[in-house]
Enzyme design. Structure first.
Site, PDB file in Angstrom:
ATOM      1  N   HIS A 368      -9.841   3.500  -5.636  1.00  0.00           N
ATOM      2  CA  HIS A 368      -9.051   2.785  -5.264  1.00  0.00           C
ATOM      3  C   HIS A 368      -7.822   2.699  -6.354  1.00  0.00           C
ATOM      4  O   HIS A 368      -6.604   2.500  -5.742  1.00  0.00           O
ATOM      5  CB  HIS A 368      -9.435   1.216  -4.607  1.00  0.00           C
ATOM      6  CG  HIS A 368      -9.952   1.698  -3.131  1.00  0.00           C
ATOM      7  ND1 HIS A 368     -11.201   1.362  -2.899  1.00  0.00           N
ATOM      8  CD2 HIS A 368      -9.226   1.631  -2.076  1.00  0.00           C
ATOM      9  CE1 HIS A 368     -11.408   1.717  -1.463  1.00  0.00           C
ATOM     10  NE2 HIS A 368      -9.911   1.857  -0.975  1.00  0.00           N
ATOM     11  N   ARG A 475      -2.579  -1.131   4.264  1.00  0.00           N
ATOM     12  CA  ARG A 475      -3.880  -1.701   3.538  1.00  0.00           C
ATOM     13  C   ARG A 475      -3.474  -3.178   3.230  1.00  0.00           C
ATOM     14  O   ARG A 475      -3.122  -3.595   2.159  1.00  0.00           O
ATOM     15  CB  ARG A 475      -4.337  -1.035   2.440  1.00  0.00           C
ATOM     16  CG  ARG A 475      -4.695   0.384   2.695  1.00  0.00           C
ATOM     17  CD  ARG A 475      -5.139   1.292   1.197  1.00  0.00           C
ATOM     18  NE  ARG A 475      -5.772   2.132   1.701  1.00  0.00           N
ATOM     19  CZ  ARG A 475      -5.457   3.479   1.431  1.00  0.00           C
ATOM     20  NH1 ARG A 475      -4.028   3.881   0.955  1.00  0.00           N
ATOM     21  NH2 ARG A 475      -6.505   4.605   1.384  1.00  0.00           N
ATOM     22  N   ARG A 511      -4.446  -2.733   8.965  1.00  0.00           N
ATOM     23  CA  ARG A 511      -5.496  -2.436   8.971  1.00  0.00           C
ATOM     24  C   ARG A 511      -6.107  -3.960   8.346  1.00  0.00           C
ATOM     25  O   ARG A 511      -5.543  -4.448   7.619  1.00  0.00           O
ATOM     26  CB  ARG A 511      -6.205  -1.486   8.018  1.00  0.00           C
ATOM     27  CG  ARG A 511      -7.837  -1.503   7.827  1.00  0.00           C
ATOM     28  CD  ARG A 511      -8.266  -0.394   7.003  1.00  0.00           C
ATOM     29  NE  ARG A 511      -8.025  -0.624   5.664  1.00  0.00           N
ATOM     30  CZ  ARG A 511      -8.195   0.263   4.488  1.00  0.00           C
ATOM     31  NH1 ARG A 511      -8.858   1.379   5.077  1.00  0.00           N
ATOM     32  NH2 ARG A 511      -7.873  -0.035   3.240  1.00  0.00           N
ATOM     33  N   GLU A 612     -14.934   6.136   9.518  1.00  0.00           N
ATOM     34  CA  GLU A 612     -15.212   6.306   8.077  1.00  0.00           C
ATOM     35  C   GLU A 612     -16.752   6.487   7.767  1.00  0.00           C
ATOM     36  O   GLU A 612     -17.185   6.855   6.813  1.00  0.00           O
ATOM     37  CB  GLU A 612     -14.556   5.696   7.169  1.00  0.00           C
ATOM     38  CG  GLU A 612     -14.087   4.230   7.431  1.00  0.00           C
ATOM     39  CD  GLU A 612     -13.073   3.549   6.578  1.00  0.00           C
ATOM     40  OE1 GLU A 612     -12.756   3.815   5.478  1.00  0.00           O
ATOM     41  OE2 GLU A 612     -13.000   2.247   6.752  1.00  0.00           O
ATOM     42  N   ASN A 635     -11.558   9.568   2.917  1.00  0.00           N
ATOM     43  CA  ASN A 635     -11.957   9.153   1.575  1.00  0.00           C
ATOM     44  C   ASN A 635     -13.431   8.513   1.753  1.00  0.00           C
ATOM     45  O   ASN A 635     -14.211   9.106   1.004  1.00  0.00           O
ATOM     46  CB  ASN A 635     -11.226   7.941   0.994  1.00  0.00           C
ATOM     47  CG  ASN A 635      -9.600   8.474   1.018  1.00  0.00           C
ATOM     48  OD1 ASN A 635      -9.396   9.538   0.940  1.00  0.00           O
ATOM     49  ND2 ASN A 635      -8.825   7.366   0.764  1.00  0.00           N
ATOM     50  N   ASP A 636     -13.632   7.606   2.481  1.00  0.00           N
ATOM     51  CA  ASP A 636     -14.831   7.019   2.835  1.00  0.00           C
ATOM     52  C   ASP A 636     -15.895   7.992   3.586  1.00  0.00           C
ATOM     53  O   ASP A 636     -17.069   8.039   3.178  1.00  0.00           O
ATOM     54  CB  ASP A 636     -14.820   5.437   3.332  1.00  0.00           C
ATOM     55  CG  ASP A 636     -14.601   4.699   2.399  1.00  0.00           C
ATOM     56  OD1 ASP A 636     -15.316   4.505   1.530  1.00  0.00           O
ATOM     57  OD2 ASP A 636     -13.803   3.669   2.789  1.00  0.00           O
ATOM     58  N   CYS A 683      -6.030   9.513   7.973  1.00  0.00           N
ATOM     59  CA  CYS A 683      -5.362   8.545   7.109  1.00  0.00           C
ATOM     60  C   CYS A 683      -6.007   8.602   5.577  1.00  0.00           C
ATOM     61  O   CYS A 683      -5.405   8.012   4.779  1.00  0.00           O
ATOM     62  CB  CYS A 683      -5.288   7.073   7.669  1.00  0.00           C
ATOM     63  SG  CYS A 683      -6.762   6.327   7.488  1.00  0.00           S
TER      64      CYS A 683
HETATM   65  C1  PEP Z   1     -10.356   5.780   3.740  1.00  0.00           C
HETATM   66  O1  PEP Z   1     -11.575   5.500   3.448  1.00  0.00           O
HETATM   67  O2  PEP Z   1     -10.164   7.301   3.828  1.00  0.00           O
HETATM   68  C2  PEP Z   1      -9.199   5.343   3.803  1.00  0.00           C
HETATM   69  C3  PEP Z   1      -8.016   5.625   4.271  1.00  0.00           C
HETATM   70  O3  PEP Z   1      -9.381   3.660   3.645  1.00  0.00           O
HETATM   71  P1  PEP Z   1      -9.531   3.213   1.928  1.00  0.00           P
HETATM   72  O4  PEP Z   1      -9.195   4.313   1.252  1.00  0.00           O
HETATM   73  O5  PEP Z   1      -8.554   2.267   1.762  1.00  0.00           O
HETATM   74  O6  PEP Z   1     -10.975   2.941   2.011  1.00  0.00           O
HETATM   75 MG    MG Z   2     -11.974   3.780   3.796  1.00  0.00          MG
END
Ligand code: PEP
Ligand code: MG
Length: 757
Positions: A368, A475, A511, A612, A635-636, A683
């Site tokens: 993050h 976010r 979100r 995710e 990402n997750d 995203c």
């Molecule tokens: C993700 O997990 O891809 C996402 C967009 O959320 P974050 O990166 O804030 O966990």
């Molecule tokens: Mg995420």
């Protein structure tokens, strides 16, 4: 001969104490110092060389010809003295002339002396001078004498700093190239270029006084600091919130081991016994450890050394009360921040206008802190080995993340070529900016939707700058991360309203808070139980549904802010459809409650979920009829699909977004989602990379929410792409995936004229 290092050093330090305090010139003080040391260790010669304008100059001597003072000069690396300074190493020789680096200086009259010992005078890990003793007998100096010399060298470093005798050009160092330009490689985390001066997130501590006034008091100070440090580390272990990612256990175990190491504490106490202040004693022991470690070429030990350095710094910080980070001290203009690692909240404490870049020893692409930096528009180079040792505070740095390097102390040639690349980059940026009002339409006429990810109030400006179609991921937790306390409803509402005002007709997908994982809030104690794996722990919607007070407040803030407009709400980390149902019900309850009170409501609420957690894909058919949109958080998703912690630098290059597993997984989601008439977007950071975005489009994904800086490059890629061609290519590729998917996609893009930069 004195019986111990401590007694030997203490005798000298007691006498030096008076010299330091005397109101005389620096030269007279140095003359007294050589007399005291020579006498105390019965050495015929004692000399001090100081680094001036890059050359070591004999500043004071007892025993050598006085005519040589300020006359004898040695370059770094020249002679024994130059070697000591350059390598930041001790030399202890019974026959000086037989050493290969020996350089005879006739004006000193030193040919009578055979034995020689010298220690570097160190300031901020660099040698700023050399303290040397010589003797006519052929004998090696005893360890206690060398110890005493090293302790005295610490005091000398204070003396010469206070007298302004420190060389502005810096010193010889433990790394030979340190004053020269140096190219240091790293991993590209947030693209960009920036020039500025190195500022350590945890500033190096300035040790003001080295000679103790009251040894007992110093001992007590260090005991108290040890207690406090150990307490802190115990607390971290309990709360398992230290650091980011899955290295907690290993890091903490090592920290604990060192923190409780009695040998370390004892050595510090011995250094205090020799007459040093608590700070100087800790530093003295650290210098000694550094020296030992340098002789051992083992990467594992080098890692441990970082831990010990950290701990040592922590202890000095506690003892000296210099606890703040550079953010609290106030930043200079044009800063490049140097840290081992940072949390997102720590980074947000910095003034983004002054921050030209970040260089991390660790870091990973989807941590993050990286995402926050991307949102802030701050380039980040990660995994730069040893950076805190190779760069000194205040060094000029040229950061070129696209090239994967940071240049330290550049010469004019390097600066020129950096400027040229920067100009080219600006030009390219301008070309992308020119695409602002050009729609993202593929060569075969498909209009895609390109939105931006945001989270801070200022990010919203990116909408107009990039010409994006809306905010595909806002976010909301970023506001929580930048606040010292939990943001109240009014504050949340104000932010959401401002965002909607700027967005106008363009949609904004809010979100709900995704707290937890590496987004820990200091003021929100999540749980009493330790979380070994916070990314897979009590975070996001899991936390929100249980701490429903928090979520209700947010729901009301969002409903109020969107009165008279459309509200798009998205829930993070939905693992099963019932979680979505509960979250939606919570919002609907708040809507009903506000309705009863006659409050103005949004004209429409659209609900969506993030995909995710892979488990959700298995119940997609159940979820789809209930949602209006689905956004894939790659990402997750990637970290869970591959069981690879997104914040763990060791795994940063372990998986590829273009691996068949991910692409096939995504392909399976596209069909049913489209068939259900649900908007589908990606995203995660993946969508902001041209090659990856091309693959996503080939899978049938036509909405991307990406970092603002990527809008131009992605638009350029889209406009050079034939969607039906990439779709059929991808179909074949997924049916029979090549081993090197990335290579195959790159080749195809090049052959088909797809713009990838
Ligand atoms: C993700 O997990 O891809 C996402 C967009 O959320 P974050 O990166 O804030 O966990
Ligand atoms: Mg995420």
């Amino acid at each position: 001969m004195p019986v111990s290092a401590a007694a030997s050093a203490r005798e000298i330090l007691t006498r030096l104490h008076d010299v330091m305090a005397a109101r005389t010139t620096a030269q007279m003080k140095l003359n007294s110092v050589v007399a005291i040391i020579g006498e105390a260790i019965h050495s015929e010669v004692c000399s001090i060389y100081l680094l001036r304008e890059g050359v070591l100059e004999l500043y004071a001597t007892r025993g050598l010809d006085q005519g040589a003072v300020h006359v004898t000069k040695l370059a770094l690396g020249e002679g024994l003295v130059g070697t000591i300074a350059q390598r930041v190493e001790v030399l202890n020789l019974d026959e000086a002339a037989s050493h290969p680096d020996f350089a005879y200086k006739p004006e000193t009259g030193e040919d009578r002396f055979h034995s020689f010992a010298g220690v570097p005078i160190i300031r901020r890990e660099r040698a700023v001078g050399v303290l040397a003793v010589q003797h006519t007998d052929r004998r090696r100096y005893a360890d206690v004498e060398i110890e005493a010399l090293q302790t005295v060298a610490m005091v000398l470093s204070e003396l010469i700093a206070n007298a302004g005798l420190i060389d502005a050009t810096g010193g010889g160092t433990d790394r030979p190239q340190s004053t020269a330009a140096m190219r240091i490689p790293g991993q590209k985390l947030v693209d960009g270029m920036g020039a500025g001066y190195a500022v350590f997130h945890q500033p190096r501590i300035h040790i003001e006084h080295t000679v103790a006034e009251d040894i007992d008091a110093e001992r007590h100070r260090v005991y108290a600091a040890f207690d406090k440090m150990r307490e802190g580390i115990d607390r971290m272990t309990r709360e398992a919130e230290f650091g980011v990612g899955g290295e907690h256990e290993e890091v903490l175990a090592t920290y604990k081991m060192f923190a409780y190491d009695e040998g370390w504490a004892r050595r510090i106490n011995e250094a205090i016994d020799s007459g040093l202040t608590a700070e100087a004693a800790i530093e003295r022991v650290q210098q000694r450890t550094r020296q030992r470690m340098r002789q051992i070429d083992d990467p594992l030990l080098a890692d441990r050394m970082h831990d010990l350095e950290d701990l040592s710094n922590r202890l000095i910080r506690i003892v000296s009360g210099q606890m703040g980070t550079a953010a609290q001290v106030g930043l200079r203009q044009d800063t490049i921040l140097i840290a081992r690692n940072l949390g997102p909240a720590e980074l947000l404490e910095y003034d983004r206008r002054r921050l030209k870049g970040v260089v991390l020893e660790e870091g990973s692409l989807t941590a993050h802190v990286t995402i926050v930096a991307r949102a802030m528009g701050v380039p980040v180079l990660g995994r730069v080995r040893d950076v805190r040792r190779l760069i000194a505070e205040g060094d000029l740095l040229l950061l070129d993340v696209s090239d994967g390097t940071v240049f330290a102390r550049p010469n004019s040639g390097i600066e020129e070529s950096f400027e040229a690349r920067l100009a080219l980059r600006q030009k390219r940026k301008a070309a992308f900016a020119a695409l602002r009002d050009v729609p993202p339409v593929t060569k075969d006429g498909h209009r895609l939707t390109l939105m931006v990810n945001a989270g801070l109030r200022d990010d919203v400006a990116a909408l107009d700058v990039t010409g994006a179609d809306g905010i595909g991921l806002f976010r909301t937790e970023f506001q929580f991360l930048v606040s010292a306390t939990l943001p109240q409803r009014e504050r949340q509402q104000r932010l959401y309203r401002e965002v909607l005002d700027v967005a106008g007709d363009r949609p904004v997908i809010f979100r709900t808070v995704d707290i937890g994982g590496d987004k820990a809030l200091p003021y929100l104690h999540k749980t009493d139980a330790e979380e070994e794996n916070p990314a897979m722990g009590w975070r996001a919607l899991r936390l929100g549904l249980e701490r429903d007070g928090l979520m209700k407040v947010q729901a009301r803030a969002l409903l109020e802010a969107a009165s008279g407009r459309t509200l798009n709400v998205m829930f993070p980390m939905v693992s099963e459809p019932w979680e979505f149902d509960e979250a939606r019900a919570l919002f609907e309850d708040q809507r009903a409650w506000m309705n009863r009170r006659g409050r103005q409501m949004p004209i429409e609420i659209r609900y969506g979920a993030m995909l995710e957690v892979p488990a959700l894909a298995e119940q997609l058919d159940i979820l789809l009829p209930r949602i209006q949109f689905l956004s894939i958080g790659t990402n997750d998703l990637t970290q869970f699909l591959f069981a690879a912690d997104r914040a763990n630098p060791k795994l940063a290059e372990r998986y590829d977004w273009l691996s068949p597993s991910i692409l096939r997984f995504l392909a399976r989601v596209v069909g049913p989602t489209r068939a259900a008439g649900v908007d589908l977007a990606v995203c995660g950071e993946m969508g902001g990379r041209p090659l990856e975005a091309m693959a996503l489009i080939g899978l049938g994904i036509d909405r991307l929410s990406i970092t603002p800086a990527a809008v131009g490059p992605i638009k350029a890629m889209v406009r050079s792409l034939d969607r039906s061609a990439v779709t059929s290519f991808m179909t074949g590729l997924l049916a029979d995936p090549p081993r090197d998917m990335r290579g195959a996609l790159t080749d195809w893009a090049l052959q088909n004229g797809v713009e990838l930069t």
